[in-house]
Design an enzyme around this catalytic site. Structure first.
Site, PDB file in Angstrom:
ATOM      1  CG  HIS A  31      -1.152 100.249  68.955  1.00 61.30           C
ATOM      2  ND1 HIS A  31      -2.161 100.386  68.032  1.00 61.30           N
ATOM      3  CD2 HIS A  31      -0.010 100.092  68.250  1.00 61.30           C
ATOM      4  CE1 HIS A  31      -1.645 100.308  66.816  1.00 61.30           C
ATOM      5  NE2 HIS A  31      -0.336 100.132  66.919  1.00 61.30           N
ATOM      6  CG  ASP A  59       3.344 104.067  57.483  1.00 61.81           C
ATOM      7  OD1 ASP A  59       4.234 103.319  57.083  1.00 61.81           O
ATOM      8  OD2 ASP A  59       3.003 104.138  58.668  1.00 61.81           O
ATOM      9  CG  HIS A  76       3.979 100.164  54.947  1.00 61.59           C
ATOM     10  ND1 HIS A  76       3.946 100.295  56.303  1.00 61.59           N
ATOM     11  CD2 HIS A  76       3.832  98.840  54.698  1.00 61.59           C
ATOM     12  CE1 HIS A  76       3.795  99.100  56.862  1.00 61.59           C
ATOM     13  NE2 HIS A  76       3.717  98.202  55.902  1.00 61.59           N
ATOM     14  NE  ARG A  93      -2.045 104.884  66.539  1.00 58.40           N
ATOM     15  CZ  ARG A  93      -1.461 104.256  65.522  1.00 58.40           C
ATOM     16  NH1 ARG A  93      -1.794 104.550  64.271  1.00 58.40           N
ATOM     17  NH2 ARG A  93      -0.578 103.315  65.739  1.00 58.40           N
ATOM     18  CG  HIS A 123       1.510 106.101  63.025  1.00 57.80           C
ATOM     19  ND1 HIS A 123       0.761 105.997  61.870  1.00 57.80           N
ATOM     20  CD2 HIS A 123       2.665 105.441  62.772  1.00 57.80           C
ATOM     21  CE1 HIS A 123       1.433 105.290  60.966  1.00 57.80           C
ATOM     22  NE2 HIS A 123       2.596 104.933  61.492  1.00 57.80           N
ATOM     23  CG  ASP A 147       6.489 103.232  62.223  1.00 56.97           C
ATOM     24  OD1 ASP A 147       5.384 103.804  62.275  1.00 56.97           O
ATOM     25  OD2 ASP A 147       6.641 102.093  61.755  1.00 56.97           O
ATOM     26  CG  HIS A 168       8.810 101.444  58.196  1.00 54.87           C
ATOM     27  ND1 HIS A 168       8.560 100.697  57.072  1.00 54.87           N
ATOM     28  CD2 HIS A 168       7.603 101.937  58.599  1.00 54.87           C
ATOM     29  CE1 HIS A 168       7.264 100.732  56.816  1.00 54.87           C
ATOM     30  NE2 HIS A 168       6.667 101.475  57.713  1.00 54.87           N
ATOM     31  CG  HIS A 218       6.981 106.853  59.793  1.00 58.35           C
ATOM     32  ND1 HIS A 218       7.255 105.981  58.765  1.00 58.35           N
ATOM     33  CD2 HIS A 218       5.836 106.427  60.337  1.00 58.35           C
ATOM     34  CE1 HIS A 218       6.309 105.072  58.699  1.00 58.35           C
ATOM     35  NE2 HIS A 218       5.434 105.305  59.655  1.00 58.35           N
TER      36      HIS A 218
END
Lengths: 316, 430
Positions: free
Chosen positions: B308, B151, B178, B61, B59, B304, B231, B57
């Site tokens: 950001h 997700d 999710h 981007r 991310h 996860d 998660h 899991h």
């Protein structure tokens, strides 16, 4: 006392009593021939309002001006905030202008905490209402009002039976009141339909009831909270009439209160929804007085946080 | 020099051996000292060797938000965290809902070369939850997608979830859900409980997760499909997964490092670094998650990792983005939460962070034991070391970690991907 006033839980018992006592003194002074005290002369206080709230803003403004501070009003509407400026940039701007205190009203819970913790501004931060979190100066003015009526303006509120009725879930006034009243020793009962009680409320330092009529006869201070009609769209209650029947203070319920009890409301009121005109304007109502007391209490807050010249010095 | 001799290394905390890595595989494991020539020797006194970690899991981007992370920067952070394979979630822009996008991410991963990047395909077109994406096309693409997930969003529509579970059986796929009932979590900001009641932040109730997991395990049982729960964050969810497994339902579950260590009390700071979805829960939940991971109810730790940009975290809590980065701190957090507490052994950590996640993701080449002839995916850990996660050591393009400045146990010394060092001396080995 801490440098900021963000939550009613920031106030120790001694702090709270000091603010209430100071507010009494200041109220006496400005009721006399001297309408304006020079204690905060040369200090700059910013009213940073991201949410419409004319009454709180002018209350703080009046308090600051009576202490001779310079007041800058910064409202979200018509400022760069509406064009999407971040809280950080606004804070840095205010810092550059040399604000000694920032009074902030914001729709986001925690906005005042963030301003105070960020290091973006050096001055004191006073929370004038953040989202559904807290509104500590309102709680202080409420306690001040209760103390005047029920404890002869002295000491704490030990044993005073306070009932707070309405949309507790969304109410920052209720949160701050529960915390401060616990500090001052009052016995608080929250009354609302279960849908408007926060999940986890059982752990708050107060009692819970769903039955207003049972609580009314032993209530000494009754605080009605504003309820927004839109809430029924999210199934918090079926209709405004049903809410009003169960939890509104109508004339009949008002007459069930003891003659010494006081009726309070933080305003603005929805007459006919949570409170009838008769109850709002009745003999027990201290709602207009709350507004006047708000100025005294906010003077005390600004005075104590900004460490102005001593009152004795000023009154000479 | 192409090979490495790991001198005196403790494989999964067992007695010391010499391990020879050569030609991309583990070529020798010996209790007696080895003396090969033409290889670099690493003195592994005090170090533990584990199979390279696999994250289910992540991310990354890219495409779309390369300002917060790229496949390159995210997979470099993964290597530093001891990972040799990561699953890149589908909620990019454009969404990874076509063979074209998953192949692009796969190719970027190969070019970066820090670890194997396995794209996750979206379950529904645009993550909108209304129409199945072309799952078979993604499965049969060069990216060989086996894990499908919306997700960030829940596949809330029960009929769509049922169909997705059924459809991926044709190519041994798995739906990674999710679990978040959307109506129960509208504008939700943090765990619903005593802390949220005080902070005046809209609650994200445990039941919103548990009701979806309950539904999904029953659906998976009904259609005989494989379900993976992303998660898991509540004590109730652990109980439901335990119950489902006892019935023979083909369900697997993951937990994040942050849910093993942090609680909703941190939200009292209103610091959006602690804002994550699902939210940090109560201490009772943390303890139940640790227990579930230790007894195998929860199969895997998955990061996860959710980068950001600063401006999305330097704002009011309610406006801030959900998510935390976590690749580099994952193993240290797990050591702190699970090893130092005596709940798990290194062998069990390896099972939950390598073996089982590789199996769930159908990665045949990963999650293999450290044994002769196996692919040389190895991570070397100094368990006695302590490390403070700092910005200087952070390879991610984002800095939204709740562990910044926190001292954690363990330090990753080296990572080997197919016998090639991606990390040496705790630094990227270009």
């Amino acid at each position: 006392m801490k440098r900021h006033l963000l939550s009613a839980s920031d106030l120790s018992y001694e702090d709270a009593i000091l603010i209430l006592d100071t507010a009494e003194e200041l109220a006496k002074l400005v009721d006399g021939p001297v309408k304006k005290l020079p204690t905060l002369r040369g200090r700059t206080i910013v009213n940073l309002f991201y949410e419409d709230s004319t009454r709180t803003r002018i209350s703080f403004e009046a308090a600051a001006k009576r202490l001779s501070a310079d007041v800058i009003n910064f409202t979200a509407k018509g400022s760069s905030v509406s064009k999407g400026e971040s809280l950080k940039d606004t804070a840095l701007t205010l810092q550059a202008m040399g604000a000694d205190a920032v009074i902030v009203r914001h729709s986001a819970s925690g906005a005042a905490h963030q301003l105070a913790a960020s290091g973006w501004i050096a001055g004191s931060v006073i929370n004038a209402g953040d989202g559904t979190h807290e509104h500590p100066s309102q709680a202080l003015l409420d306690a001040f009002t209760m103390r005047r009526h029920l404890r002869d303006s002295k000491g704490d509120l030990a044993g005073v039976r306070v009932t707070i009725v309405g949309d507790v879930l969304h109410s920052r006034v209720a949160r701050s009141n529960v915390l401060l009243l616990a500090t001052l020793g009052a016995e608080v009962t929250l009354v609302a339909p279960p849908t408007l009680m926060p999940f986890g409320v059982e752990q708050w330092p107060c009692d819970i009831s769903y039955d207003l009529d049972r609580v009314l006869p032993r209530t000494e201070a009754l605080m009605m909270l504003r309820v927004q009609g839109e809430r029924m769209n999210n199934a918090f209650f079926p209709s405004m009439r049903e809410y009003s029947r169960g939890y509104g203070l109508d004339d009949k319920r008002a007459s069930a209160l003891s003659p010494e009890a006081i009726v309070m409301h933080p305003g603005p009121m929805n007459r006919g929804l949570e409170i009838s005109a008769g109850a709002a304007d009745g003999l027990r109502s201290v709602i207009v007085e709350q507004v006047a007391n708000g100025v005294s209490v906010r003077m005390a807050i600004l005075y104590l946080l900004l460490g102005g010249a001593s009152i004795e010095e000023v009154s000479l | 020099m192409s090979g490495y001799l790991l001198r005196g290394v403790s494989v999964l905390g067992e007695q010391k051996v010499d391990v020879l890595i050569d030609g991309g595989i583990i070529s020798e494991v010996s209790k007696k000292p080895l003396a090969p020539t033409g290889v670099r020797t690493i003195d592994c006194d005090g170090l533990i060797a584990m199979p390279g970690l696999v994250d289910l899991h992540t991310h990354l981007r890219e495409p779309g938000r390369e300002d917060s992370e790229t496949v390159e920067s995210g997979s470099a952070a993964a290597a530093l965290g001891g990972f040799v394979a990561i699953h890149a979630m589908a909620n990019t822009n454009p969404v990874a809902d076509t063979a074209g996008v998953v192949e692009q991410v796969y190719r970027l991963g190969r070019e970066a070369g820090w670890c194997d990047v396995r794209p996750v395909g979206a379950v529904t077109v645009g993550l909108h939850g209304t129409q199945l994406a072309e799952l078979a096309a993604m499965a049969h693409s060069a990216a060989h997608v086996r894990v499908f997930s919306d997700d960030g969003k829940c596949v809330a529509d029960p009929i769509l979830m049922r169909r997705a579970l059924e459809y991926v059986k044709a190519f041994d796929g798995v739906i990674a859900q999710h679990a978040q009932e959307p109506r129960l979590t509208e504008d939700a900001q943090m765990n619903e409980g005593f802390v949220s009641s005080q902070l005046g932040l809209r609650g994200w109730p445990a039941v919103a997760e548990e009701s979806i997991i309950s539904r999904d395990v029953l659906l998976a049982e009904h259609v005989g499909s494989r379900l993976h729960v992303c998660h898991v964050s509540t004590a109730g969810s652990v109980e439901i997964v335990r119950w489902a497994k006892s019935r023979g339902v083909m369900v697997t579950a993951e937990v994040t490092p942050h849910h093993l260590l942090l609680t909703d009390e941190l939200a009292r700071s209103y610091d959006p670094r602690y804002k994550v979805n699902p939210p940090l829960r109560r201490d009772e939940d943390v303890q139940a998650l640790r227990q579930g991971l230790a007894d195998g109810t929860i199969d895997a730790v998955a990061t996860d990792h959710a980068p950001h940009p600063l401006e999305d975290k330097e704002c009011e809590w309610s406006s801030a983005a959900f998510g935390m980065i976590g690749l580099q701190s994952a193993l240290s957090v797990v050591q702190t939460a699970m090893i130092e507490t005596g709940l798990m052994t290194w062998s069990e950590v390896s099972d939950r962070m390598s073996t089982r996640p590789a199996r769930i993701g159908s990665l045949r080449d990963h999650g293999r034991p450290i044994a002769v002839g196996e692919p040389a995916h190895v991570v070397l850990v100094d368990p006695r070391g302590k490390s403070v996660f700092t910005l200087e050591g952070n390879a991610s393009k984002s800095r939204n970690s709740p562990f910044l400045g926190m001292e954690l146990h363990g330090r990753i010394e080296a990572t080997f991907l197919r016998g090639r060092a991606t990390v040496l001396d705790g630094k990227l080995a270009g």
